[in-house]
Every structure is written in structure tokens, then in C-alpha cells.
Design an enzyme around this catalytic site. Structure first.
Site, PDB file in Angstrom:
ATOM      1  N   ASP A  35      14.175 -91.164 -16.934  1.00 37.89           N
ATOM      2  CA  ASP A  35      13.314 -91.723 -17.986  1.00 37.89           C
ATOM      3  C   ASP A  35      14.180 -92.618 -18.879  1.00 37.89           C
ATOM      4  O   ASP A  35      15.142 -92.142 -19.483  1.00 37.89           O
ATOM      5  CB  ASP A  35      12.697 -90.571 -18.789  1.00 37.89           C
ATOM      6  CG  ASP A  35      11.765 -91.078 -19.883  1.00 37.89           C
ATOM      7  OD1 ASP A  35      11.762 -92.292 -20.171  1.00 37.89           O
ATOM      8  OD2 ASP A  35      11.046 -90.239 -20.450  1.00 37.89           O
ATOM      9  N   ALA A  59      10.420-100.815 -16.360  1.00 41.56           N
ATOM     10  CA  ALA A  59      10.151-101.569 -17.590  1.00 41.56           C
ATOM     11  C   ALA A  59       8.812-101.123 -18.150  1.00 41.56           C
ATOM     12  O   ALA A  59       7.975-100.596 -17.416  1.00 41.56           O
ATOM     13  CB  ALA A  59      10.109-103.072 -17.313  1.00 41.56           C
ATOM     14  N   HIS A  60       8.640-101.351 -19.438  1.00 39.98           N
ATOM     15  CA  HIS A  60       7.322-101.175 -20.051  1.00 39.98           C
ATOM     16  C   HIS A  60       6.596-102.487 -19.788  1.00 39.98           C
ATOM     17  O   HIS A  60       6.851-103.495 -20.436  1.00 39.98           O
ATOM     18  CB  HIS A  60       7.482-100.918 -21.551  1.00 39.98           C
ATOM     19  CG  HIS A  60       6.197-100.532 -22.228  1.00 39.98           C
ATOM     20  ND1 HIS A  60       5.042-101.255 -22.109  1.00 39.98           N
ATOM     21  CD2 HIS A  60       5.891 -99.478 -23.032  1.00 39.98           C
ATOM     22  CE1 HIS A  60       4.080-100.678 -22.801  1.00 39.98           C
ATOM     23  NE2 HIS A  60       4.575 -99.584 -23.379  1.00 39.98           N
ATOM     24  N   THR A  61       5.707-102.486 -18.786  1.00 39.35           N
ATOM     25  CA  THR A  61       5.094-103.743 -18.318  1.00 39.35           C
ATOM     26  C   THR A  61       3.662-103.932 -18.831  1.00 39.35           C
ATOM     27  O   THR A  61       3.028-104.920 -18.471  1.00 39.35           O
ATOM     28  CB  THR A  61       5.085-103.801 -16.783  1.00 39.35           C
ATOM     29  OG1 THR A  61       4.443-102.619 -16.296  1.00 39.35           O
ATOM     30  CG2 THR A  61       6.486-103.888 -16.210  1.00 39.35           C
ATOM     31  N   THR A 100      11.340-111.970 -16.991  1.00 38.66           N
ATOM     32  CA  THR A 100       9.975-112.467 -16.863  1.00 38.66           C
ATOM     33  C   THR A 100       9.791-113.900 -17.358  1.00 38.66           C
ATOM     34  O   THR A 100      10.544-114.367 -18.221  1.00 38.66           O
ATOM     35  CB  THR A 100       9.043-111.525 -17.667  1.00 38.66           C
ATOM     36  OG1 THR A 100       7.772-112.128 -17.799  1.00 38.66           O
ATOM     37  CG2 THR A 100       9.568-111.263 -19.071  1.00 38.66           C
ATOM     38  N   ASP A 101       8.768-114.549 -16.828  1.00 40.43           N
ATOM     39  CA  ASP A 101       8.330-115.857 -17.321  1.00 40.43           C
ATOM     40  C   ASP A 101       7.868-115.773 -18.782  1.00 40.43           C
ATOM     41  O   ASP A 101       7.804-116.788 -19.462  1.00 40.43           O
ATOM     42  CB  ASP A 101       7.169-116.365 -16.444  1.00 40.43           C
ATOM     43  CG  ASP A 101       6.070-115.327 -16.277  1.00 40.43           C
ATOM     44  OD1 ASP A 101       6.400-114.183 -15.907  1.00 40.43           O
ATOM     45  OD2 ASP A 101       4.890-115.640 -16.527  1.00 40.43           O
ATOM     46  N   TYR A 124       6.240-107.937 -25.488  1.00 39.29           N
ATOM     47  CA  TYR A 124       6.809-107.744 -24.145  1.00 39.29           C
ATOM     48  C   TYR A 124       7.871-108.805 -23.866  1.00 39.29           C
ATOM     49  O   TYR A 124       8.994-108.495 -23.469  1.00 39.29           O
ATOM     50  CB  TYR A 124       5.673-107.803 -23.108  1.00 39.29           C
ATOM     51  CG  TYR A 124       6.134-107.855 -21.672  1.00 39.29           C
ATOM     52  CD1 TYR A 124       6.663-106.731 -21.043  1.00 39.29           C
ATOM     53  CD2 TYR A 124       6.029-109.034 -20.925  1.00 39.29           C
ATOM     54  CE1 TYR A 124       7.077-106.778 -19.716  1.00 39.29           C
ATOM     55  CE2 TYR A 124       6.438-109.090 -19.600  1.00 39.29           C
ATOM     56  CZ  TYR A 124       6.965-107.956 -19.005  1.00 39.29           C
ATOM     57  OH  TYR A 124       7.377-108.011 -17.696  1.00 39.29           O
ATOM     58  N   LYS A 128      11.899-108.147 -23.458  1.00 38.75           N
ATOM     59  CA  LYS A 128      12.540-108.475 -22.170  1.00 38.75           C
ATOM     60  C   LYS A 128      13.713-109.429 -22.406  1.00 38.75           C
ATOM     61  O   LYS A 128      14.766-109.302 -21.777  1.00 38.75           O
ATOM     62  CB  LYS A 128      11.532-109.087 -21.196  1.00 38.75           C
ATOM     63  CG  LYS A 128      10.459-108.143 -20.674  1.00 38.75           C
ATOM     64  CD  LYS A 128      10.974-106.978 -19.842  1.00 38.75           C
ATOM     65  CE  LYS A 128      11.584-107.417 -18.533  1.00 38.75           C
ATOM     66  NZ  LYS A 128      12.020-106.240 -17.723  1.00 38.75           N
ATOM     67  N   TRP A 149       4.144-113.237 -12.264  1.00 37.23           N
ATOM     68  CA  TRP A 149       2.848-112.972 -11.624  1.00 37.23           C
ATOM     69  C   TRP A 149       3.003-112.077 -10.396  1.00 37.23           C
ATOM     70  O   TRP A 149       2.569-112.432  -9.287  1.00 37.23           O
ATOM     71  CB  TRP A 149       2.170-114.289 -11.249  1.00 37.23           C
ATOM     72  CG  TRP A 149       1.732-115.157 -12.396  1.00 37.23           C
ATOM     73  CD1 TRP A 149       2.281-115.214 -13.644  1.00 37.23           C
ATOM     74  CD2 TRP A 149       0.650-116.097 -12.392  1.00 37.23           C
ATOM     75  NE1 TRP A 149       1.610-116.132 -14.412  1.00 37.23           N
ATOM     76  CE2 TRP A 149       0.602-116.696 -13.663  1.00 37.23           C
ATOM     77  CE3 TRP A 149      -0.275-116.513 -11.442  1.00 37.23           C
ATOM     78  CZ2 TRP A 149      -0.332-117.677 -14.020  1.00 37.23           C
ATOM     79  CZ3 TRP A 149      -1.200-117.488 -11.787  1.00 37.23           C
ATOM     80  CH2 TRP A 149      -1.241-118.058 -13.056  1.00 37.23           C
TER      81      TRP A 149
HETATM   82  N1  LIG Z   1       4.383-107.497 -12.897  1.00 40.13           N
HETATM   83  C1  LIG Z   1       4.668-108.746 -13.210  1.00 40.13           C
HETATM   84  O1  LIG Z   1       3.816-109.644 -13.133  1.00 40.13           O
HETATM   85  C2  LIG Z   1       6.065-109.117 -13.627  1.00 40.13           C
HETATM   86  C3  LIG Z   1       6.314-110.448 -13.925  1.00 40.13           C
HETATM   87  C4  LIG Z   1       7.595-110.797 -14.320  1.00 40.13           C
HETATM   88  C5  LIG Z   1       8.588-109.841 -14.395  1.00 40.13           C
HETATM   89  N2  LIG Z   1       8.321-108.548 -14.117  1.00 40.13           N
HETATM   90  C6  LIG Z   1       9.409-107.572 -14.252  1.00 40.13           C
HETATM   91  O2  LIG Z   1       9.678-106.975 -12.989  1.00 40.13           O
HETATM   92  C7  LIG Z   1      10.117-105.628 -13.163  1.00 40.13           C
HETATM   93  C8  LIG Z   1       9.295-104.692 -12.314  1.00 40.13           C
HETATM   94  O3  LIG Z   1       7.922-104.906 -12.608  1.00 40.13           O
HETATM   95  P1  LIG Z   1       6.737-104.297 -11.728  1.00 40.13           P
HETATM   96  O4  LIG Z   1       5.748-105.378 -11.530  1.00 40.13           O
HETATM   97  O5  LIG Z   1       7.278-103.562 -10.560  1.00 40.13           O
HETATM   98  O6  LIG Z   1       6.136-103.280 -12.805  1.00 40.13           O
HETATM   99  P2  LIG Z   1       5.439-101.877 -12.631  1.00 40.13           P
HETATM  100  O7  LIG Z   1       4.723-101.808 -11.337  1.00 40.13           O
HETATM  101  O8  LIG Z   1       4.714-101.634 -13.908  1.00 40.13           O
HETATM  102  O9  LIG Z   1       6.690-100.901 -12.527  1.00 40.13           O
HETATM  103  C9  LIG Z   1       7.460-100.559 -13.632  1.00 40.13           C
HETATM  104  C10 LIG Z   1       7.914 -99.146 -13.435  1.00 40.13           C
HETATM  105  O10 LIG Z   1       8.680 -98.779 -14.571  1.00 40.13           O
HETATM  106  C11 LIG Z   1       8.332 -97.452 -14.877  1.00 40.13           C
HETATM  107  N3  LIG Z   1       8.622 -97.095 -16.259  1.00 40.13           N
HETATM  108  C12 LIG Z   1       7.967 -97.439 -17.388  1.00 40.13           C
HETATM  109  N4  LIG Z   1       8.547 -96.855 -18.444  1.00 40.13           N
HETATM  110  C13 LIG Z   1       9.574 -96.125 -17.972  1.00 40.13           C
HETATM  111  C14 LIG Z   1      10.532 -95.276 -18.558  1.00 40.13           C
HETATM  112  N5  LIG Z   1      10.548 -95.025 -19.871  1.00 40.13           N
HETATM  113  N6  LIG Z   1      11.448 -94.694 -17.770  1.00 40.13           N
HETATM  114  C15 LIG Z   1      11.446 -94.884 -16.427  1.00 40.13           C
HETATM  115  N7  LIG Z   1      10.549 -95.657 -15.806  1.00 40.13           N
HETATM  116  C16 LIG Z   1       9.630 -96.279 -16.572  1.00 40.13           C
HETATM  117  C17 LIG Z   1       6.854 -97.351 -14.598  1.00 40.13           C
HETATM  118  O11 LIG Z   1       6.464 -96.028 -14.465  1.00 40.13           O
HETATM  119  P3  LIG Z   1       4.974 -95.564 -14.824  1.00 40.13           P
HETATM  120  O12 LIG Z   1       4.110 -96.115 -13.731  1.00 40.13           O
HETATM  121  O13 LIG Z   1       5.078 -94.086 -14.858  1.00 40.13           O
HETATM  122  O14 LIG Z   1       4.649 -96.183 -16.155  1.00 40.13           O
HETATM  123  C18 LIG Z   1       6.748 -98.142 -13.303  1.00 40.13           C
HETATM  124  O15 LIG Z   1       6.939 -97.318 -12.176  1.00 40.13           O
HETATM  125  C19 LIG Z   1      10.041-105.349 -14.662  1.00 40.13           C
HETATM  126  O16 LIG Z   1      11.306-105.587 -15.232  1.00 40.13           O
HETATM  127  C20 LIG Z   1       9.069-106.417 -15.169  1.00 40.13           C
HETATM  128  O17 LIG Z   1       9.321-106.732 -16.527  1.00 40.13           O
HETATM  129  C21 LIG Z   1       7.075-108.162 -13.707  1.00 40.13           C
END
Ligand SMILES: NC(=O)c1ccc[n+]([C@@H]2O[C@H](COP(=O)([O-])OP(=O)(O)OC[C@H]3O[C@@H](n4cnc5c(N)ncnc54)[C@H](OP(=O)(O)O)[C@@H]3O)[C@@H](O)[C@H]2O)c1
Length: 297
Positions: A35, A59-61, A100-101, A124, A128, A149
Site C-alpha cells: 500500500d 497511482a491514485h488515478t 500523464t498527459d 491529479y 503526478k 488515454w
Molecule cells: N489510465 C490512464 O488513462 C492513464 C493515462 C496517463 C497515465 N496513467 C498513469 O499510468 C499508471 C497506471 O495507470 P492505470 O491506467 O493502470 O491505472 P489503474 O488501472 O487505476 O491502476 C492503478 C493501480 O494503483 C492501485 N493503487 C491505488 N492506490 C494505491 C495505493 N495507495 N497503494 C497501492 N496501490 C494503489 C490501484 O488499486 P485499486 O484498484 O485498489 O485502487 C490500481 O490497481 C499510473 O501512474 C497513471 O497515473 C494512466
């Protein structure tokens, strides 16, 4: 070679479980095992496992939720990342991290370069960016991938939501004045693995590839374009869905207000990544097609 993966149950993390596995001994941790809000436990985990590479996909997404949870968002997206960077520096390990973008304000005309000015519009995006800065300030060996995205077969995302709504509704209104490159978690994970392989081969020599990279599919689309494309592809495959393509309507962002302000332009130039690691980014439609077929089966 020890690799520690954090956020292993997220969209990108889940794909990294697959793509990093052949590179070394992989310890993949979801939130239950690591965590990011528990700094002591996180420090203990890193010090006991002594990874050669830490890959942080946690990440907190929740972009809108982050607006009302700034402290929690900061703890996960910035403070924990600073801790990981400090530990990586101590161990002389690599830290691979995603950004992120949303660090940009989206006002640029044309694709963003890594050297362009950042100006995040949301909690967010700000947290980031703070996470990125903590890594740079720590002086640890690092790769930061700014992506955009993201969607995957696993997890909640825009493409899956649109496909669900298309089977439930007769009309859809989708934002058409925000553009970006839809990028699959699969692509992000595969590219990450290739880059990690490359940095590990440089072991012992001065790392000259560390730094910040844009990682996204080629091409651009609005949310409206993406929704329409995905829905029409599903129809082409003969799947029965309720909506007719002419009943998907473009709307302005102002007609669909959300708590967090999104950048209007999220298009990322990936030339630096491709030339440094000798890679080729596919067009965004390639992986959307794959997802549709995967969901169908
Ligand atoms: N999704 C997008 O469009 C996007 C775009 C640009 C960049 N990114 C970046 O890419 C990375 C991965 O994103 P993703 O799309 O795979 O997001 P995701 O599916 O939301 O995955 C993020 C993971 O982080 C976990 N998490 C949240 N808070 C946590 C904590 N306190 N301790 C441990 N784990 C925690 C979440 O667990 P829970 O499910 O239990 O909350 C989830 O499994 C992130 O750095 C994000 O900022 C994403």
C-alpha cells in the site's frame, strides 16, 4: 535480476505482470501486498527485496475523486514516489514510473514534446508532476513514461464504458473537443519491458538513456472519434448492439462538466522514445481492434 512491480492489479500493472516476467525474478504486488500510503511498510518491502528495478504502476488515478481527496492523492502520487526514488538511489536500483498527459494544460497547437512547459489543471495532474519532480530530485536512475488515454480488457476505462452504453442506449453524446492518442495498457507494458531489458543490458556502464519519455500510440482522436470507431468495429463483427452510429453525437466539453479540468490537447510526440530505444509505435486503432476481439471472445 530482481524486479519489484507495484500496482500489479491495475490496467498497466496487470499487463506488466506478463511483460516483465521473462526479464528476471518478478515480485508483483497489488495494493494488498504494497500500500503506497503505508510508507514504513513500503520502505521495509524495498529494503528486504533489494530490487534491481522498481516498476511503479500504482497511482491514485480517479481524476475527479482526486479533486476532493488532494491529501490522499498527494500521498500516493507524489510522497510515495519520492520515497521509492530515495530507496532506489540508496540501492543504486532503477525506478521506472508512469506519468500523464495531464501534466500539460492542453493549450499547445500540435503534439507535446518532453521539453514543453508543464501546467497541470487538476489535482491529479499536479500530484503526478510532483511525483516526477521527486524522482528527478532524488538523482536515482530512472525512466519516467508519460502516457495518455489508457485502456485495457481488464479494469474500467472509456472504451469499455462506451461499448456497454452502446448496448444499453439508443443515443450517446460524447465529447469531441478533447484530442489524444488512445493507448493500450498492453502497449505500455510491452514498451516498458523492452526499455527495461535495454537498461539492464547497460549494467555497469554509465546509464545514458535515463530520463523522461512520452509513450503513446500513433495518431490522434477525440473521445467521440474513439467511441464511434469502437462501436462501429463491434457492429462490423456482427455483434448486436442497441445504438445506431448516426445516434452517437459529438458534444463540447462545456456540455459535460466534470470536477477535474482535462487538457483539450493530450497528443504526445513519441520520437524521443522511438529513437532512443529503436522502437516503433503502432497506430491507436491496432490495439482498439485487439481489445474488441478480446472482449468478444
Ligand atoms: N489510465 C490512464 O488513462 C492513464 C493515462 C496517463 C497515465 N496513467 C498513469 O499510468 C499508471 C497506471 O495507470 P492505470 O491506467 O493502470 O491505472 P489503474 O488501472 O487505476 O491502476 C492503478 C493501480 O494503483 C492501485 N493503487 C491505488 N492506490 C494505491 C495505493 N495507495 N497503494 C497501492 N496501490 C494503489 C490501484 O488499486 P485499486 O484498484 O485498489 O485502487 C490500481 O490497481 C499510473 O501512474 C497513471 O497515473 C494512466
Amino acid at each position: 535480476m530482481n524486479i519489484l512491480l507495484l500496482g500489479a492489479d491495475g490496467q498497466i500493472g496487470w499487463e506488466l505482470r506478463r511483460s516483465l516476467a521473462p526479464l528476471g525474478t518478478l515480485k508483483a504486488c497489488g495494493r494488498d501486498e504494497a500500500d503506497l500510503e503505508d510508507q514504513d511498510a513500503l520502505r521495509t518491502l524495498v529494503r528486504s527485496y533489494r530490487p534491481d528495478v522498481i516498476v511503479n504502476a500504482a497511482a491514485h488515478t480517479g481524476v475527479d475523486k482526486a479533486e476532493v481527496e488532494p491529501d490522499k492523492t498527494s500521498r500516493v502520487n507524489a510522497q510515495a514516489v519520492g520515497l521509492l526514488a530515495g530507496e532506489a538511489k540508496q540501492l543504486d536500483s532503477w525506478l521506472v514510473h508512469y506519468s500523464t498527459d495531464y501534466v500539460y494544460d492542453g493549450k499547445k497547437d500540435g503534439a507535446y514534446l518532453e521539453t514543453d512547459k508543464t501546467n497541470p489543471l487538476s489535482v491529479y495532474g499536479k500530484t503526478k508532476l510532483q511525483g516526477e519532480e521527486a524522482i528527478r530530485n532524488s538523482d536515482c536512475k530512472h525512466l519516467i513514461f508519460r502516457t495518455s488515454w489508457v485502456y485495457a480488457a481488464r479494469g474500467n476505462n472509456f472504451v469499455k464504458t462506451m461499448l456497454r452504453l452502446a448496448s444499453e442506449r439508443e443515443e450517446l453524446r460524447v465529447v469531441s473537443d478533447q484530442i489524444g492518442a488512445p493507448t493500450s495498457a498492453e502497449l505500455v507494458a510491452d514498451v516498458t519491458s523492452l526499455c527495461v531489458q535495454s537498461i539492464l543490458q547497460e549494467r555497469g556502464s554509465v546509464p545514458n538513456v535515463e530520463g523522461l519519455y512520452h509513450l503513446a500510440a500513433v495518431g490522434e482522436a477525440s473521445w467521440f472519434d474513439l467511441a464511434k470507431y469502437a462501436i462501429m468495429e463491434v457492429q462490423k463483427l456482427g455483434q448486436s448492439i442497441k445504438i445506431r452510429p448516426e445516434n452517437i453525437h459529438p458534444i463540447q466539453t462545456s456540455e459535460y462538466p466534470l470536477p477535474a479540468v482535462r487538457p483539450a490537447n493530450s497528443v504526445l510526440n513519441t520520437e524521443k522514445l522511438c529513437s532512443t530505444f529503436n522502437l516503433h509505435m503502432p497506430h491507436w486503432k491496432v490495439h482498439v481492434d485487439r481489445l474488441i476481439r478480446e472482449l468478444q471472445s
